[in-house]
Design a protein around this motif. Sequence first.
Motif, short mmCIF file in Angstrom:
data_model
loop_
_atom_site.label_atom_id
_atom_site.label_comp_id
_atom_site.label_asym_id
_atom_site.label_seq_id
_atom_site.Cartn_x
_atom_site.Cartn_y
_atom_site.Cartn_z
N ARG A 9 0.91 -1.40 -0.05
CA ARG A 9 0.15 -0.02 0.14
C ARG A 9 0.85 1.13 -0.15
N ARG A 10 1.98 1.11 0.70
CA ARG A 10 2.87 2.47 1.07
C ARG A 10 3.45 2.75 -0.48
N LEU A 11 3.81 1.53 -1.33
CA LEU A 11 4.41 1.79 -2.49
C LEU A 11 3.36 2.23 -3.52
N GLU A 12 2.25 1.79 -3.23
CA GLU A 12 1.09 2.10 -4.24
C GLU A 12 1.09 3.84 -4.11
N THR A 13 1.10 4.27 -2.80
CA THR A 13 0.83 5.80 -2.89
C THR A 13 1.92 6.68 -3.21
N CYS A 14 3.13 6.22 -2.82
CA CYS A 14 4.16 6.93 -2.94
C CYS A 14 5.10 6.57 -4.03
N ARG A 15 5.15 5.35 -4.52
CA ARG A 15 6.00 4.80 -5.68
C ARG A 15 7.26 4.37 -5.24
N SER A 70 12.18 6.78 0.09
CA SER A 70 13.25 7.72 0.12
C SER A 70 14.44 6.57 0.71
N PRO A 71 15.65 6.97 0.34
CA PRO A 71 16.73 6.08 1.01
C PRO A 71 16.62 5.96 2.48
N VAL A 72 16.21 7.08 3.22
CA VAL A 72 16.15 7.07 4.52
C VAL A 72 15.01 6.11 5.19
N ALA A 73 13.90 6.12 4.51
CA ALA A 73 12.88 5.33 4.83
C ALA A 73 13.16 3.80 4.48
N ALA A 74 13.67 3.65 3.40
CA ALA A 74 14.06 2.24 2.94
C ALA A 74 15.12 1.73 4.25
N LEU A 75 16.22 2.51 4.54
CA LEU A 75 17.08 1.95 5.60
C LEU A 75 16.32 1.68 6.72
N ARG A 76 15.41 2.48 7.32
CA ARG A 76 14.92 2.48 8.39
C ARG A 76 13.94 1.27 8.48
N LEU A 77 13.21 1.04 7.45
CA LEU A 77 12.36 -0.21 7.23
C LEU A 77 13.29 -1.61 7.34
N GLY A 78 14.43 -1.42 6.55
CA GLY A 78 15.41 -2.40 6.47
C GLY A 78 16.04 -2.76 8.08
N ARG A 79 16.22 -1.81 8.92
CA ARG A 79 16.73 -2.05 10.15
C ARG A 79 15.78 -2.80 10.97
N HIS A 80 14.30 -2.40 10.63
CA HIS A 80 13.21 -3.03 11.70
C HIS A 80 13.48 -4.39 11.15
N ILE A 81 13.32 -4.95 9.75
CA ILE A 81 13.23 -6.28 9.37
C ILE A 81 14.39 -6.83 9.97
N ALA A 82 15.60 -6.26 9.69
CA ALA A 82 16.91 -7.35 10.12
C ALA A 82 16.82 -7.24 11.67
N ALA A 83 16.31 -6.59 12.57
CA ALA A 83 16.26 -6.49 13.83
C ALA A 83 15.35 -7.78 14.22
N ALA A 84 14.09 -7.87 13.62
CA ALA A 84 13.13 -9.02 13.94
C ALA A 84 13.80 -10.43 13.34
N LEU A 85 14.40 -10.35 12.13
CA LEU A 85 15.05 -11.56 12.02
C LEU A 85 16.27 -12.09 12.59
N ILE A 86 17.27 -11.00 13.21
CA ILE A 86 17.97 -11.20 14.23
C ILE A 86 17.53 -12.03 15.51
N ALA A 87 16.37 -11.28 15.76
CA ALA A 87 15.86 -11.73 17.20
C ALA A 87 15.26 -13.34 17.01
N ALA A 88 14.79 -13.52 15.89
CA ALA A 88 14.17 -14.81 15.37
C ALA A 88 15.38 -15.85 15.25
N HIS A 89 16.56 -15.49 14.47
CA HIS A 89 17.63 -16.05 14.54
C HIS A 89 18.33 -16.78 15.73
#
Length: 109
Positions: free
Chosen positions: A72-78, A81-100
């Motif tokens: 949905r986010r990509l549908e609205t903003c296409r 931004s690099p900052v938003a992508a990095l922030r999202l990537g950090r959140h995903i990586a943190a959850a994966l690290i916790a699972a690992h």
Amino acid sequence: ARHLQLDRRAAIKVLFPFYAHQPEFAQRLLNEARAANLVEHPGIVEVFEVGQLPDQSLFIAMELLKGESLRRRLETCRRLSPVAALRLGRHIAAALIAAHQKGIIHRGR
């Protein structure tokens, strides 16, 4: 849905009877629920209950997340931004690290 005992909104994931009768699919659903509760991380959904419906469908009742999907986010903003992508990537990586750290490896479709 609303969890009656907890008076809390919930998301319900249902494994239909056709799949529930196949041990591999049923086990994957139960493993998903166990893994989510084992990790205990804010980036991993909390599972409230696992059960079976009268028609033999299996279900997971879990916390209902607020916000919007990445789609949905990509549908609205296409594009992010690099900052938003990095922030999202950090959140995903943190959850994966916790699972690992709990010995859980995420399995894609």
